[in-house]
Write an enzyme that holds these catalytic residues in place. Structure first.
Site, PDB file in Angstrom:
ATOM      1  N   ASP A  49       0.952  -1.140   0.050  1.00 62.90           N
ATOM      2  CA  ASP A  49      -0.164   0.093  -0.099  1.00 62.90           C
ATOM      3  C   ASP A  49       0.943   1.320   0.002  1.00 62.90           C
ATOM      4  O   ASP A  49       1.665   1.566   0.998  1.00 62.90           O
ATOM      5  CB  ASP A  49      -0.842   0.053   1.136  1.00 62.90           C
ATOM      6  CG  ASP A  49      -2.087   1.017   1.003  1.00 62.90           C
ATOM      7  OD1 ASP A  49      -1.959   2.212   0.544  1.00 62.90           O
ATOM      8  OD2 ASP A  49      -3.298   0.731   1.637  1.00 62.90           O
ATOM      9  N   HIS A  79      -2.793  -0.536  -2.699  1.00 66.10           N
ATOM     10  CA  HIS A  79      -4.061   0.097  -2.283  1.00 66.10           C
ATOM     11  C   HIS A  79      -4.982   0.092  -3.084  1.00 66.10           C
ATOM     12  O   HIS A  79      -5.021  -0.054  -4.179  1.00 66.10           O
ATOM     13  CB  HIS A  79      -3.890   1.739  -2.046  1.00 66.10           C
ATOM     14  CG  HIS A  79      -5.020   2.575  -1.210  1.00 66.10           C
ATOM     15  ND1 HIS A  79      -5.051   2.243  -0.009  1.00 66.10           N
ATOM     16  CD2 HIS A  79      -5.838   3.443  -1.670  1.00 66.10           C
ATOM     17  CE1 HIS A  79      -6.228   3.201   0.327  1.00 66.10           C
ATOM     18  NE2 HIS A  79      -6.659   3.636  -0.834  1.00 66.10           N
TER      19      HIS A  79
END
Length: 232
Positions: free
Chosen positions: A169, A200
């Protein structure tokens, strides 16, 4: 499937998208939006939850800045708008509005009063805060951004909480992920799953980082979790 009006705790009203199960009865889920507003992605998620037997309500959390935001992740201009709204967003007021939405959903005809929260991105952080600050019956976070900033609240979690973390992420660096892992491992009602190689928004269908295998796994875990804690 319709838009409804919710009373804010501090005055004023805001809208939310409400999807109802075909049966007309069941538990509820408050869906906390990403930074793109109550767009088609959030509405589709609510419709899918309704098909699974839930009343699903996604409130407009940007209403205090600009009501009715429905943008996508497809253009630079929309990303710029989303980040502008994100920077001007009050997490405290956002949680207040989610609690108001939770209370609203519990009173919807047919809802049995058992209501959880489910959030993505910005909403993933807010779902964590709902686990620490509200009486939601359970809460689920998908790639919440900034959870590590409020880990001092983790001990307040008394209802089941599930978090999905993307190991790559770009908005949650490895040190933050480790802090989340360590803090939530000490909370009996919390469970955290990490998804190797995922960035993400890996569960956003059509998104740049969509990973079907990981999304399917996370979604099945979520479905089992919600069934256990809202339907059992």
């Amino acid at each position: 499937m319709t838009d409804v009006t919710i009373n804010a705790a501090d005055g004023g009203t805001f809208t939310g998208y409400l999807a109802k199960p075909a049966s007309g009865t069941g538990p509820g889920i408050v869906v906390a939006q990403e930074i793109f507003g109550v767009n088609h992605v959030m509405r589709d998620l609510c419709d899918d939850l309704a098909a699974q037997g839930y009343f699903a309500l996604c409130p407009d959390l940007f209403w205090r800045q600009e009501p009715g935001i429905q943008i996508t992740d497809k253009t630079d201009a929309e990303w710029a708008k989303a980040f502008e709204l994100y920077k001007g967003f009050s997490e405290v007021k956002g949680v207040d509005d989610l609690i108001s939405s939770l209370n609203y959903l519990r009173e919807v005809e047919g809802c049995n009063g058992s209501v959880g929260t489910l959030g993505y991105c910005l909403g993933g952080k807010l779902a964590y805060l709902m686990a620490t600050r509200s009486n939601a019956d359970c809460s689920v976070s998908y790639y919440g951004v900034g959870i590590e900033k409020n880990l001092d609240e983790a001990s307040a979690i008394t209802k089941p909480y599930l978090a999905h973390v993307a190991e790559k992420d770009q908005f949650v660096p490895p040190e933050s992920q480790q802090q989340i892992r360590e803090a939530l491992s000490k909370v009996n009602r919390a469970a955290v799953h990490f998804y190797p190689g995922c960035d993400h928004a890996f569960a956003r269908i059509g998104g740049a980082h969509y990973d079907k295998a990981s999304a399917d796994l996370a979604n099945q875990r979520t479905a089992d979790f919600l069934t256990e804690h809202l339907k059992a």
